[in-house]
Scaffold this active site. Structure first.
Site, PDB file in Angstrom:
ATOM      1  N   GLU A   1      -4.186  66.488  45.985  1.00  0.00           N
ATOM      2  CA  GLU A   1      -4.770  65.303  46.596  1.00  0.00           C
ATOM      3  C   GLU A   1      -5.125  64.295  45.499  1.00  0.00           C
ATOM      4  O   GLU A   1      -5.816  64.629  44.539  1.00  0.00           O
ATOM      5  CB  GLU A   1      -6.022  65.685  47.388  1.00  0.00           C
ATOM      6  CG  GLU A   1      -6.621  64.525  48.152  1.00  0.00           C
ATOM      7  CD  GLU A   1      -7.776  64.949  49.045  1.00  0.00           C
ATOM      8  OE1 GLU A   1      -8.488  64.067  49.530  1.00  0.00           O
ATOM      9  OE2 GLU A   1      -7.960  66.159  49.249  1.00  0.00           O
TER      10      GLU A   1
ATOM     11  N   ASN B   1     -11.917  69.341  48.952  1.00  0.00           N
ATOM     12  CA  ASN B   1     -11.628  69.552  50.374  1.00  0.00           C
ATOM     13  C   ASN B   1     -11.086  70.975  50.483  1.00  0.00           C
ATOM     14  O   ASN B   1      -9.887  71.204  50.463  1.00  0.00           O
ATOM     15  CB  ASN B   1     -10.632  68.519  50.894  1.00  0.00           C
ATOM     16  CG  ASN B   1     -11.247  67.129  50.946  1.00  0.00           C
ATOM     17  OD1 ASN B   1     -12.389  66.971  51.361  1.00  0.00           O
ATOM     18  ND2 ASN B   1     -10.506  66.124  50.517  1.00  0.00           N
TER      19      ASN B   1
ATOM     20  N   LYS C   1     -18.295  70.320  48.467  1.00  0.00           N
ATOM     21  CA  LYS C   1     -18.318  69.040  49.175  1.00  0.00           C
ATOM     22  C   LYS C   1     -18.724  69.354  50.602  1.00  0.00           C
ATOM     23  O   LYS C   1     -18.012  70.071  51.311  1.00  0.00           O
ATOM     24  CB  LYS C   1     -16.940  68.374  49.134  1.00  0.00           C
ATOM     25  CG  LYS C   1     -16.846  67.081  49.923  1.00  0.00           C
ATOM     26  CD  LYS C   1     -15.440  66.475  49.817  1.00  0.00           C
ATOM     27  CE  LYS C   1     -15.320  65.194  50.620  1.00  0.00           C
ATOM     28  NZ  LYS C   1     -13.954  64.587  50.507  1.00  0.00           N
TER      29      LYS C   1
ATOM     30  N   GLU D   1     -16.753  63.192  54.839  1.00  0.00           N
ATOM     31  CA  GLU D   1     -15.350  63.013  55.211  1.00  0.00           C
ATOM     32  C   GLU D   1     -14.809  64.199  55.999  1.00  0.00           C
ATOM     33  O   GLU D   1     -13.702  64.680  55.769  1.00  0.00           O
ATOM     34  CB  GLU D   1     -14.501  62.760  53.956  1.00  0.00           C
ATOM     35  CG  GLU D   1     -14.897  61.501  53.219  1.00  0.00           C
ATOM     36  CD  GLU D   1     -14.034  61.195  52.015  1.00  0.00           C
ATOM     37  OE1 GLU D   1     -13.790  60.018  51.750  1.00  0.00           O
ATOM     38  OE2 GLU D   1     -13.611  62.158  51.332  1.00  0.00           O
TER      39      GLU D   1
ATOM     40  N   ASP E   1     -16.939  54.663  45.223  1.00  0.00           N
ATOM     41  CA  ASP E   1     -15.846  55.636  45.140  1.00  0.00           C
ATOM     42  C   ASP E   1     -14.817  55.271  44.081  1.00  0.00           C
ATOM     43  O   ASP E   1     -13.726  54.817  44.422  1.00  0.00           O
ATOM     44  CB  ASP E   1     -15.165  55.755  46.511  1.00  0.00           C
ATOM     45  CG  ASP E   1     -14.170  56.917  46.577  1.00  0.00           C
ATOM     46  OD1 ASP E   1     -14.195  57.772  45.682  1.00  0.00           O
ATOM     47  OD2 ASP E   1     -13.387  56.955  47.541  1.00  0.00           O
TER      48      ASP E   1
ATOM     49  N   GLU F   1     -19.767  62.617  37.634  1.00  0.00           N
ATOM     50  CA  GLU F   1     -18.383  62.844  38.042  1.00  0.00           C
ATOM     51  C   GLU F   1     -17.571  61.585  37.758  1.00  0.00           C
ATOM     52  O   GLU F   1     -17.891  60.499  38.247  1.00  0.00           O
ATOM     53  CB  GLU F   1     -18.295  63.192  39.527  1.00  0.00           C
ATOM     54  CG  GLU F   1     -16.878  63.465  40.003  1.00  0.00           C
ATOM     55  CD  GLU F   1     -16.813  63.892  41.458  1.00  0.00           C
ATOM     56  OE1 GLU F   1     -17.487  64.883  41.813  1.00  0.00           O
ATOM     57  OE2 GLU F   1     -16.105  63.237  42.247  1.00  0.00           O
TER      58      GLU F   1
ATOM     59  N   GLU G   1      -6.620  57.161  41.396  1.00  0.00           N
ATOM     60  CA  GLU G   1      -6.517  56.911  42.834  1.00  0.00           C
ATOM     61  C   GLU G   1      -6.587  55.427  43.166  1.00  0.00           C
ATOM     62  O   GLU G   1      -5.843  54.937  44.006  1.00  0.00           O
ATOM     63  CB  GLU G   1      -7.639  57.669  43.549  1.00  0.00           C
ATOM     64  CG  GLU G   1      -7.706  57.424  45.042  1.00  0.00           C
ATOM     65  CD  GLU G   1      -8.869  58.155  45.686  1.00  0.00           C
ATOM     66  OE1 GLU G   1      -9.080  57.941  46.891  1.00  0.00           O
ATOM     67  OE2 GLU G   1      -9.568  58.922  44.997  1.00  0.00           O
TER      68      GLU G   1
ATOM     69  N   TRP H   1     -14.612  52.363  56.192  1.00  0.00           N
ATOM     70  CA  TRP H   1     -13.213  52.631  55.880  1.00  0.00           C
ATOM     71  C   TRP H   1     -12.420  51.333  55.730  1.00  0.00           C
ATOM     72  O   TRP H   1     -11.274  51.360  55.285  1.00  0.00           O
ATOM     73  CB  TRP H   1     -12.582  53.482  56.976  1.00  0.00           C
ATOM     74  CG  TRP H   1     -13.008  54.918  56.959  1.00  0.00           C
ATOM     75  CD1 TRP H   1     -13.731  55.556  55.993  1.00  0.00           C
ATOM     76  CD2 TRP H   1     -12.735  55.888  57.967  1.00  0.00           C
ATOM     77  NE1 TRP H   1     -13.927  56.872  56.336  1.00  0.00           N
ATOM     78  CE2 TRP H   1     -13.323  57.107  57.553  1.00  0.00           C
ATOM     79  CE3 TRP H   1     -12.053  55.868  59.186  1.00  0.00           C
ATOM     80  CZ2 TRP H   1     -13.248  58.271  58.303  1.00  0.00           C
ATOM     81  CZ3 TRP H   1     -11.975  57.033  59.939  1.00  0.00           C
ATOM     82  CH2 TRP H   1     -12.561  58.221  59.498  1.00  0.00           C
TER      83      TRP H   1
END
Length: 697
Positions: free
Chosen positions: A169, A212, A289, A293, A367, A389, A395, A536
């Site tokens: 991912e 995830n 996590k 989401e 993000d 982090e 991304e 979003w």
């Protein structure tokens, strides 16, 4: 004459052999300067081991192998095993107390014409050896050397967003390097070389599964596979961690609840931890996590993040394991500012987490954007240790094709002063460790774009010592990865240092954020406003209309700015003192707002986009000048990728300005070309197979 010319060409080409990038910064090619090479050979011709220094451990075995291979490659000669009777220069290994050199630390000092490497543990010898080899690779003098180093942070860890099916991912360098199908029997050489590379920059932990998470990783056969990886990592001082799916007691254990206060759930996690440590005695712990989401978590049972984390922490505590609980959460209330939600959820829980829980916080409040202010969580939970982090993968930064050096971004957040407890309380000083989202994949060169290797390297170096400058880090990397030539090193370093700001300018200038198309985050999509959750939608973040643009986070808007210490809050809250590169993050301003340059906001915004496009052209020109100075294979690869970056930077500029102009009707300033197409064209573009989108488990 022709023969002489051919010989000269052959000699020059010998230093430019084809290179596919697999060796990263551990190339160990012969040092071109004969005099320097001979000097090093005299100083390091023998290896002495001081009495009482055991060299039989697995870590010392790989350390000595690395040392001998490195010296053989760099100097063209091996290393003899010396004895006290030799009386000749060499490298002496000496074990000392941890009072003299701390855990994982080392001291390198000149010693009778040679060197002495002192450490109190095996990891210190390993890191000291890589430091020594780095000195040789960068042509540094060993004369008068006396350097003691200990890691500034205990936790220096890579997070792999790798799925058990091999997909990654937000990965842009191929598939996962971890082949769960063939483990535990097949130990790919790449696992070993990955561990070497991590250790060489001081990384001491690896989370090998996606946040995830998939509960299957806790099944017995997958734990055996994980144990095989842990065996590979261990000699290199790297602990293995796994991501824990909060609902695993139900999905794998057959329970009808995952309530963290349920006795059966508590017992299940304890039993699972015991099973893991039987296979992996030095297992590091879990990353979680939860309630984010779509991921399950304690909130579903009316429990807090602290209660959820503590149940897992209690299971790990007898074995010395830790829980890294991610603070990447946001709710669905359209009235809430997403940038404020992590702070709102976690600050009230300060002091409620177990001692072996660390809350893992992204560098910014949203993000991994090209630029964000530092998260207000840093310094705001004095009773709860935090991990910073950072995203090494790209991304939101052009994914795998753009040259964007991230060390300036990393340093920007590390150096940011939180003012929690007064001036000088930087983000670096408030965190227990650093976690980096890996950019590693099965591409032959590991990271897709050859320059993306620099971000892996920079993360490790800054996790070890956050005060290092991006320039120093990139100069090292360039010397070790590309060339011993000063001109090449200077050009590569200059490109990396400038590239992040170039990217910000053509993607999200003046504090804009999250303008990327939804889902795959590939390319611009500032017009998107029809998705189910408000946060979003890119339009949620810029709030542009006919009158102005920007997100008001002051007291007249969401007031998210109030989450910062007063000194920071006051600076951000006033548009006159807010840094212009964060202006539209905190303020909604009219298009004709007067900027420091004397331009209107609209003119300045357009010029920033244009500057970004011109910056990609500069990168290409800078690189083109190095033809013949670096190997042809990688030169061609980078040249081609820079063409992609130029095309996509122009796309970003044209699509963004076409959309904003459709709202405000303003002309473009001189020097900014008309978009190649109208806004409807850009809205109609679709990319269903953009890279980096992995199944959600």
């Amino acid at each position: 004459m022709r023969l002489i010319f051919c010989l000269l060409v052959a000699a020059a080409s010998a230093n430019l052999l084809a290179d596919d990038g697999y060796r990263l910064w551990l190339r160990y090619d012969p040092i071109a300067d004969t005099q320097l090479r001979n000097t090093y050979a005299r100083q390091l011709g023998r290896l002495y081991v001081e009495e009482g220094t055991d060299t039989t451990s697995a870590t010392l075995a790989v350390t000595l192998r690395e040392l001998r291979n490195g010296l053989q490659g760099l100097l063209g000669s091996g290393m003899l095993t010396g004895t006290s009777e030799d009386g000749k220069p060499g490298l002496t290994l000496a074990r000392v107390s941890d009072g003299e050199v701390g855990p994982e630390g080392y001291r390198l000092q000149q010693n009778a014409g040679g060197l002495r490497l002192s450490a109190s543990d095996d990891a210190g010898f390993l890191y000291g050896t890589f430091h020594l080899l780095r000195l040789l690779q960068t042509g540094s003098s060993l004369d008068g050397l006396d350097n003691t180093e200990e890691p500034a942070k205990e936790i220096r860890i890579l997070n792999h967003w790798d799925n058990l099916d091999g997909t990654v991912e937000r990965g842009y360098a191929g598939f996962s390097i971890f082949d769960w199908h063939t483990l535990p029997e097949v130990i790919d050489q790449r696992y070993i070389d990955y561990a070497r590379a991590c250790a060489s920059v001081g990384i001491n932990g690896s989370v090998v599964t996606n946040v995830n998470a998939n509960a299957l990783i806790f099944r017995d056969d997958y734990l055996d596979k994980a144990a095989a990886l842990a065996d590979v990592f261990r000699p290199y001082g790297i602990k293995l961690y796994l991501t824990a799916r909060f609902s695993a007691p139900m999905e794998l254990g057959g329970l009808d609840t995952a309530d963290p206060l349920d006795a059966d759930v508590i017992a299940w996690w304890k039993e699972k931890a015991d099973e893991i440590y039987k296979r992996i005695p030095d297992f590091g712990g879990f990353v979680v996590k939860a309630n984010s989401e779509g991921q399950p978590g304690p909130n579903e049972y009316g429990r807090t993040h602290a209660q959820g984390a503590n149940t897992l922490a209690d299971a790990l505590a007898p074995h010395g394991g830790i829980v890294m609980w991610r603070a990447f959460v946001y709710g669905s209330n359209p009235d809430d500012d997403r940038a404020a939600q992590a702070y709102d959820e976690f600050v009230p829980l300060d002091g409620q987490f177990r001692d072996n829980v660390l809350v893992q916080v992204k560098n910014g409040p949203i993000d991994f954007q090209p630029r964000e202010p530092f998260s207000p969580l840093f310094g705001a939970t004095p009773e709860t240790p935090l991990l910073l982090e950072l995203q090494i993968t790209k991304e939101y930064l052009g994914q795998g094709t753009h040259l964007v050096g991230l060390a300036p971004l990393f340093a920007e957040v590390l150096d940011a002063d939180t003012y929690r407890g007064g001036a000088g309380h930087t983000v670096a000083s408030t965190v227990t460790g650093l976690a980096g989202v890996s950019n590693v994949g099965t591409d032959r060169n590991w990271t897709g774009h050859p320059f993306n290797q620099a971000d892996w390297y920079a993360f490790g170096r800054l996790a070890w010592e956050p005060t290092l400058t991006p320039e120093a880090i990139y100069t090292e990397w360039a010397a070790m990865t590309w060339s011993h030539t000063a001109a090449v090193q200077d050009a590569v370093t200059e490109m990396l240092l400038a590239s992040r700001e170039i990217c910000v300018n053509y993607m999200t200038p003046l504090g804009l954020a999250h303008l990327m198309a939804t889902g795959h985050h590939y390319g611009p999509g500032p017009w998107v406003a029809n998705l189910g959750r408000p946060e979003w939608n890119p339009a949620y973040y810029h709030r542009a209309d006919s009158a102005g643009i920007g997100f008001d986070r002051t007291a007249t808007g969401s007031n998210a700015v109030a989450q910062y210490a007063p000194e920071v809050r006051d600076r951000f809250a006033d548009p006159a003192t807010c840094p212009e590169d964060l202006l539209l993050w905190f303020h909604h301003l009219p298009w004709d707002y007067q900027m420091d340059s004397g331009n209107t906001l609209w003119t300045e915004l357009c010029l920033k986009y244009q500057s970004g496009v011109e910056g990609t052209e500069w990168l290409a020109e800078k690189w083109a000048a190095l033809e013949g100075e670096v190997d042809a294979e990688r030169f061609t690869e980078v040249s081609q990728l820079l063409k992609v970056q130029q095309r996509e930077a122009a796309w970003w500029r044209d699509a963004s300005l076409a959309y904003f102009r459709s709202l405000n009707g303003l002309p473009l300033p001189e020097g900014v070309p008309e978009p190649a197409h109208d806004v409807e064209y850009y809205k109609g573009l679709r990319y269903p197979y953009a890279p980096g989108i992995a199944p959600q488990w």
